[in-house]
Every structure is written in structure tokens, then in C-alpha cells.
Design a protein around this motif. Sequence first.
Motif, PDB file in Angstrom:
ATOM      1  N   HIS A 178      -8.865 -16.149 -17.516  1.00  0.00           N
ATOM      2  CA  HIS A 178      -9.839 -15.052 -17.490  1.00  0.00           C
ATOM      3  C   HIS A 178      -9.122 -13.720 -17.293  1.00  0.00           C
ATOM      4  O   HIS A 178      -9.389 -12.746 -18.008  1.00  0.00           O
ATOM      5  N   GLN A 213     -17.041 -16.874 -25.791  1.00  0.00           N
ATOM      6  CA  GLN A 213     -17.997 -17.433 -24.833  1.00  0.00           C
ATOM      7  C   GLN A 213     -18.435 -18.832 -25.263  1.00  0.00           C
ATOM      8  O   GLN A 213     -18.605 -19.728 -24.441  1.00  0.00           O
ATOM      9  N   LEU A 261     -15.884 -21.318 -24.206  1.00  0.00           N
ATOM     10  CA  LEU A 261     -15.921 -21.581 -22.760  1.00  0.00           C
ATOM     11  C   LEU A 261     -17.100 -22.501 -22.410  1.00  0.00           C
ATOM     12  O   LEU A 261     -16.972 -23.422 -21.600  1.00  0.00           O
ATOM     13  N   VAL A 262     -18.250 -22.221 -23.032  1.00  0.00           N
ATOM     14  CA  VAL A 262     -19.450 -23.032 -22.751  1.00  0.00           C
ATOM     15  C   VAL A 262     -19.249 -24.467 -23.220  1.00  0.00           C
ATOM     16  O   VAL A 262     -19.645 -25.424 -22.549  1.00  0.00           O
ATOM     17  N   ILE A 273     -22.413 -23.145 -15.770  1.00  0.00           N
ATOM     18  CA  ILE A 273     -22.277 -21.977 -16.648  1.00  0.00           C
ATOM     19  C   ILE A 273     -22.536 -20.698 -15.865  1.00  0.00           C
ATOM     20  O   ILE A 273     -21.779 -19.730 -15.938  1.00  0.00           O
ATOM     21  N   VAL A 320     -18.338 -17.309 -17.540  1.00  0.00           N
ATOM     22  CA  VAL A 320     -18.953 -17.158 -18.861  1.00  0.00           C
ATOM     23  C   VAL A 320     -20.098 -16.149 -18.809  1.00  0.00           C
ATOM     24  O   VAL A 320     -20.801 -16.052 -17.809  1.00  0.00           O
TER      25      VAL A 320
END
Lengths: 574, 574
Positions: free
Chosen positions: B382, A386, A389-390, A316, A321
Motif C-alpha cells: 500500500h 481495487q 485487491l478485492v 474489505i 481497499v
Amino acid sequence: MFGVKHMKWWGWGVEGVGFHHEDKPRFAPFVKEKVGLDLSEPGTAAPGFDEIDVPESLLPDELAAALARAVGDKHVITEDLDRVVHTFGKSVRDLVRLRRNQLKRVPDAVVYPGDESQVSAVMQAVLDADAVLIPFGGGSNIAGSLEPLTGETRPVVSMDMGRMNRVLDLDTEAGLARIQAGALGPALEEQLNRRGWTLGHFPDSFTHSTLGGWVATRSSGMQSDKYGDIADITRGLRMVTRTESENGPGVDTVVLRPLPSTSTGPSVREMILGSEGRLGVITEVTVNVHQLPEERVVLAWFFPDFERGLKAMQDISQSEVNVLVARCSDHRETAFSFATQKKQKGVKKLVTDGLFKMLERRGWDLDKMCMAFIGFEGSKSHVTHQKSLVKDIVGKYDGVFVGKGPGQMYDQKKFDTPYLRDFLLDRGATADVSETAVPYSQIKELYDNTITAAEEAMTEAGVPGYIMCHLSHNYHSGACLYFTFAVVEKPEEQLQAYDMVKRAVQQSFIDNGGTLSHHHGVGMEHSPWMEQDVSPAGSGMIDSLFDAVDPGKNLNPGKVTHTGEPGVSDLSDW
Amino acid sequence: MFGVKHMKWWGWGVEGVGFHHEDKPRFAPFVKEKVGLDLSEPGTAAPGFDEIDVPESLLPDELAAALARAVGDKHVITEDLDRVVHTFGKSVRDLVRLRRNQLKRVPDAVVYPGDESQVSAVMQAVLDADAVLIPFGGGSNIAGSLEPLTGETRPVVSMDMGRMNRVLDLDTEAGLARIQAGALGPALEEQLNRRGWTLGHFPDSFTHSTLGGWVATRSSGMQSDKYGDIADITRGLRMVTRTESENGPGVDTVVLRPLPSTSTGPSVREMILGSEGRLGVITEVTVNVHQLPEERVVLAWFFPDFERGLKAMQDISQSEVNVLVARCSDHRETAFSFATQKKQKGVKKLVTDGLFKMLERRGWDLDKMCMAFIGFEGSKSHVTHQKSLVKDIVGKYDGVFVGKGPGQMYDQKKFDTPYLRDFLLDRGATADVSETAVPYSQIKELYDNTITAAEEAMTEAGVPGYIMCHLSHNYHSGACLYFTFAVVEKPEEQLQAYDMVKRAVQQSFIDNGGTLSHHHGVGMEHSPWMEQDVSPAGSGMIDSLFDAVDPGKNLNPGKVTHTGEPGVSDLSDW
């Protein structure tokens, strides 16, 4: 005291508040199993203040008069209780010394300046008298940064910054706030929140520590992944310092304007950060502040083991992120967390039991399971993005999402943990924390070796003990590992086993590529490792700076580096 | 010289390369219009080296022998050309002094150590001889950090770090690389790129500056919004420094292990950053490195005026967007950029002409138009996501997207700008740059007042001149403003008008809340503003540190702070 509140003289936090486990049915069995301590037996409370022998104040009349001229009569206190409150921080050594009535050197007076000119006047008076000045914020320090040297023969003045607690200016265009150094966490957050802003700096000590103290010890808050360490947050500052002239010592003020970045030689800002009172007294700090976020959520995941949890945190941190916080406990701390949970009932219990059964069916060893918190903050769309993504990253390491519940509990409990130490001391167990920061390439090895070193020390000391750990505070190249440990010692031997474990942990940090402290500072408890951490030549440079600015060693002497009192930092010497 | 390449002794960059405008039809008319300089007249080239009077080397035999023992005979050079190359950096003052044959003090020898032990041996020899040691990286410094003091009577040794140019170790797990301090930008990037990694640090001087030089002067690269300033990038380092004992001066090495963060007192790392050789010689640096990105793109936008451009940059920086670089030129620099464009033909010309007409129809005053570059880097998703976020922000400030073309050109040309200075000096015009960093709340005022101050100085000096500016390097609370200015002076008066403008610009920085330099360092050209920037007490702390570490003032004396030679930093005194 003029609206300045202090913690209990003998322990952490507010009078009347303490750790209790009546509503945590698994806590006593856990402690019994891990360290053999029977919590059903009554504890021995800390002594009453009248049982404490407080050395008399040695404040010379002339200095007393000068201090009174500087801050006003009523702001110079020589009463025993206030002097004792200002003798120590709240480290284990501090708490045990108080409980054992071992007060070798207590400040002779406590002064409460109301503004920077009073700080200057106090420092001038102290220098004129060849006395010692120790700045005091919230008193939460756990590294031995606040105590007078035991052999100090000069008068000692503790300067409590508590009256200087206001947000002086909020620059909403640049996101900068100018705040007095004595402001406690809640006081400054409240003043900022009222206008829609936040500092975002929440160390565990938040409720009882000050902005000036954070800067003086290089603090870091639990949301540093977003907001940065205090070193990043601090942009400008003012510090009253010492000068020399043919007429003797004088005072002047270092003024650093808030700059986003600069190339003006060696950084004066970064000399003052971490200086722990040895270069002067920080009076005011200009910090980065942020608008209160639209959304904030802390989510929890389980990992099958700490190795995968660590890898997920690293991934991470090195990804694209942006998180608020990413924190993962090892299986020992995860088990401890479960043991401090309140009794679950009804549907909640069924869900938890069902989850554990499901994980076991998946082949998880629940004794190895680790809990992680990952927090998100910002606009709704940012948080949503976010989180997604995590989720992808966590999945790679077999993380299982367990919702918001544990995160909410963590948010509520996070400032209460220090109360546990006093509860354990009442029952003959000593608990402490040590944290480091280390590159990711060495993080697992440092973890393994530190656990082993601590357990070997416990075995050698012949006492039961427990150590646990979590990762928090992520950076590009590494992270902080935060260890909590406890040993059971009979009161008359207290701290011998503790010392052995503490030393083993600290030495393991250094030996495995870590630093002696990520955010608790150096004081006198960590200074024995300074030369190993920054090299003898590096430590010598710090010493040179201290000696050049304060040749008389009047400003909080003996902290950060050894200065002429070898052994004073020895944990066994008090 | 043993594979160590130097820039032209008289100017910027590689022999045989220079600025020319034959393919830029709008350049000569632009210069004629703005400062009245006729570029069709032939220029006066810099003098030949045989026209330069080089003071003789004063290297004592004993020191010569000790240096030869330290680095080997062939790595001690006393030839004139090498000594002159190592006398200055490449500031305007440096270039003009060379052109005017004004060499007051030239190093007596240049040594090329091959490893850290040789650096130590050289320093010991220098200290034993009570000589002066000046570390030299790529020689690109423009702040006067490299020159011997004009009144220096002791032997002066320049230490060229060029042989120490290797990436020693790449820790792919932590994203850390250990690199020798003498590595030039292209050399270290090439060694990292080969393995799929990048440092991401690209100052304008990139091709001719070294890692050690970046650290010693607190450099910042054009992609600092993503990668950070060199102060953020630098995690560990080694520096050979001086020690004192009863046997006289000795040497030792400061060793800072790479740590993600630490609370070990005043930061030794941040004392060495920006120390410009005054604390010792940096031999090796451990830096954050990143995997090469999947995608990289720099896009361009036009804004109707600088005010809206600035606001867009600020908004991006304070938003949840992550960009690689966000840079906006004022209308003066935008006009200059257009004037340096190659001739457009065919469809491209039609598109450009069409765009300008469209903007005029929208009511834009094309003379006020500003160009901005915003760069993106990372995974494809991204980059796509960040671009869409930026698009929304830019739209709020009436930004008009103009594609990839200008960004590609900027990427190609970015390291060539310094060549222009020599071209202009050939023609009797002096061009220079000054940059600051300032909170966003003061940025427009600083910009306006600095332009005004510079123009008033030009008027007062009675010479034509031009000043232009761009914003780059964004932070939470502010950004860097980078000014470029030129004045036309007759050779015999050269630098009087320049001095007036330079002073006016620097003073305006300080008076409007900015710093004396964002990333060029202090040296001797900016030291007159140090006390105003970090306050007299702050400057005094830096001085104290220098004096304590180097009581004999043998290590690059006179840089960063005034030390016993008042007036040496005066721009008119050489």
C-alpha cells in the motif's frame, strides 16, 4: 402543480407504473411456496379517490390570507387531492390507512414557496396564527415524519418545497455545490451531470426524494462507502427557524457556511441533520460533489453462506481497499432475487445452470448460497487496482466471481423495489423494510436474533411470513443490515401481525447493539425506541433543544421524540 | 497527585524541559533579523510560585463535606498550587496572566474522581450547593475553556479527570476501544500499542491532553487525513449531565452506544462533541482504533513557492490517493524550520548545500521555497503504491523530493513546539497560533489576506512581528491553514499588540470563508466570533441547548457562547 410532480396519492411512484411478474416465471411459485399466497388470483386494487372521505379544510380565513400574501394566491392549495397527497409519507401504515379510508387529520392547506423569503413569510404567518407547519420534500418518508398529529386542533399547513429545485452554484475548485432543498434526486443529478459532476447520493427513494428530505432524515445512499452518508456530504446549509421576542414568535435564518471541518462547539449542522422539520425548514444545502468517474462497474460474487459473505464485506471495509459499494444478501434475499429474475434463455441459461452444477460439485448447499455486489469507480487504473485487491479478499472466503450481469440488473432495478409493496397490498400481504447499523463484532448475532425474533412473531401472530436481509453501507467499525419482511394478513386484521413483526425486529436491533434506524429516520414509527437507543438523558437533550427552539410546538410536532402525546407513536394507535 | 501529573504551573510541559538554541546556530540570527530581538541578552524567567498572590479558597464547609463524601477526603484539594494549576489552560493570555500575577478567580477546590459514580456524586454536590463545575483534562487548552468567570461569586470546583485513565475494553473485531475520558495521549496509546493497536490521534498537545478533552473541544490530530478528526473517531460515549425535577437539579448519564452510523434525529454525539463542559462531564469514550501499521514513513518535498505547494496538497486530497498526512509550510515557516535546525556537518552539509545550489540553477528563488511533508502508512505494498501516485502529482507542481530526513526530524520535534512560547515570553515576545479550515477555492485568498491583515496590525501596533503558516488536515472540499505569529512587546504593554494581531487574524478567517477554529475550540477567546461563524440563529440554537440542559449555568458557564456576561470574551478584559 407548477411543475411539482407527486407520487400516486395511494402508493409508490409514478401513475401507470407498478410491479408485475408476467415475465418472471419463478416469482409466483416462490411466493406460493414461502407464504402460501396464490398470485394467480386477482388482487384488490386500491380504492378510487372518490371513495375516500377527506376531512374538510379548517384553514382560518386570516391564515389563508396571510399565506396567500406570503407565496401568492395560486400557491396556496386547499383541494382534497393535494391535501391527501401531503398527509402521509409512504410507509406501510400510511398506505394501509389510505386503503382503509382512515384519514383522521389532513393538512388544511398546502403551500408551495418559491424562495427562502417566502418560506420565512409562511413560517411567520403560521406562527402568528398558532398553526402547525410540516415541511414536505418528495413524500417518500417511511417513518411517519410527515403526518399531522391525529389530535391536532390547530390549523395544519404542509409546505411543499418542490418549486425550490435548482442547483444555485457549483464551485469546481472545492467540489461544492449549493442546491435548493426541494430538488429531487434526478433533477439535481441532471443539473450536476450536465457540467460533469455528481453528488453520488443514491438512496432507494432517489427518484422521489429531495435533498432537504435527505438532510432532515439523515439519509444514506447505496454508494455511501465512497461518497459518505448525507451527514458527511452536507457541508453548509440554510434553515429558516423560529425565534422568540417580547412581541411574540418571529423567524430568522440559520446560515452555516460550507466548511471542511470546524471546532465551533456543539455542531449546529448535526442538530439540523435529522431534525425532521422540528427546528425549522431547510431551504438550501451546500454539498460535496465529485467529478463524474471515468469508469464504474458493479461486479457480483456468490458466497457459500451468509457468514462468509459478511466476513468478506467486513474484511474489505477494514482493509486498504476503496470500493464504491459492498453489499451482500443473505440466502433468503438471494433466493428472492433469483425468483424475480426474468426468464433466461439459450446460452445464458446454460451458463447459469452449469455454474450451479459446478458449485454443487464443490459441495455448496445452493439453498445457503448468498450473492454479493461490489462496485468500483474512478480512473481505469484505480478500478483495476481495487478490483485486484478485492479479488484476493473475496477468495479467502470462498467467493466465486459471477461477472457483471447481476450488477447491471441491480443497477437497473434498484429504484423499483418499492413498487412491490403496493402489488402485495393488493393481494393481502404487507411488506416493509427495517434497517439498522451495528458493530461488526455483533453483526452476526444481531442478524440471527432478528431473523428468529421476526419468525417467532409471525408464528405467534399465526400468519405466514418471510424475512430476508442484506448488508450494505460499510464503515470502519460496522455496517448496516437491511431487512425486508412480509406477512400475509386478512384485510380486516391488517397490520396486527405486521405490528408484531415490526416491533420484534426493531426491539431486536436495540437488544443486539444496533440502532433503531440507519438511514430512514425516526418520525413517529421509531420514536418509541428513541430512549433505548440514545438513552433517556440523550433523548431528553434532543427534546430540550426542540422545546427551546420551538416552545409552541408549531414545527412538525410529535416527530423524533414523544412530546406530550404519549402513545401517538404506538403502531396500533391510528 | 495520586499519579496524576500536571504541567508546569507557569508554562508548557514538563519541569526542567524548555526550548534552547545553543545547538541551533541559525536561530538567534533569524530572530534578530526578523523581529530585532537579541537572544544573547538574558531572559526574564517566570516568577516563582511564592511571588504569586493566590486568592483564598471560598469553598463552603457544607460543599467541602459533600465533595469529600463523593470522592474521599484525600481527593479534594484546596492547596494553592493545585488550584492555580487548574485556573487556566495554556493560552498566551493564560501564561501572561500568571507571569503578571493577575489571578482574579481561582477554583476553590480541585477534585479527582476515580469513576463515573464519583463524577455523578460531585456534580450532584455542586448543583445542590449552586456552585460551578469545570471539567479539566490535561490542561492544554489554548482557547480559554477552563477558567472560572472573573466575576463568579459562587464556589468553583475544578474536576480533574486524571485518575480515570484506563482503556476499559478493546473490541478487536469491530476496531473499537472503550477508554476513560481522563487518559492522556501517551497513556492510552501505550495501553493500545501493547496489544497491537493505535488510536492514531496525535494533536500537537498529545503528551499533555486527554481523550475527554479532545472530544470536548473537537480536536484533530496531525494524522487526521487517515484517521479522521476526533468527531469521526468518536463512536460512543458516556457523559454525566444535569436533569431537572420538582425536587431541584439532579444528575443522569447520557449513554451513547458505539454505532457506525445512525439516523436517530439531531445527533446527541455531535452535541456533546465540542461542548467544553457546558452539557456535563464526559466520563468515557468508545473510539475507532486501528491495528498498528506494517510500515510508516514521512517524506519531504520542496516546492518553488507556496502556491504550488498548496495546489499539490489539494490535488492529493481530491485524488484517489490515501495519505497519512499532507502538510506544506509557506516560505516563512520553511525559513523558520531551517533556522531551528541543528548544525549540519560533513557529508550532510555538502548534500544540502549542493541541493540548494541545484535549485538556484533551476531558477528557484530560495526565499520563496516551501517544504512539505507527506506521510504514508499501511502494508508495504500500500505504501509503495501510494508513494508512486503521490510522486506523479507532486511532479506536476515542480516538487523536488528531499528524502526521509526532514520527516524524521518533524516526527521527533512535533510535540516540542509549544515550549518555544515560554522561551519567547522570557524575552519579551509573545507567540501564538490560530488555525482555520476553509474551502480550497478560498484558501489562497484567505492565506494572502490573513498575512496582510496580521502585518498591518503589527504596523499599526508599532511593534516588530512575524507570521508564518502551514496547510495540514485535508478534506474533500478544503483544508486547515495553521498560522503561528509572534510580536515583540515591552512587558508593561504586553498583549496590546498581540490582541490586535490575534483579532486581525481571526477576523480575516471569518471574512475569507474560514472558520474561527479548526481544532482548538471556542472557549472564551473565540466566542466573540461565534455569531459570525455559525450565524446568530445558529449560535442561538447552541445557547438554547445549553440553557435548557443547565438552566442554573452551573456547568462551566461562559464558554463557547456569550451567556449574560458581555465583554468577558474581550481579549483586553482581564
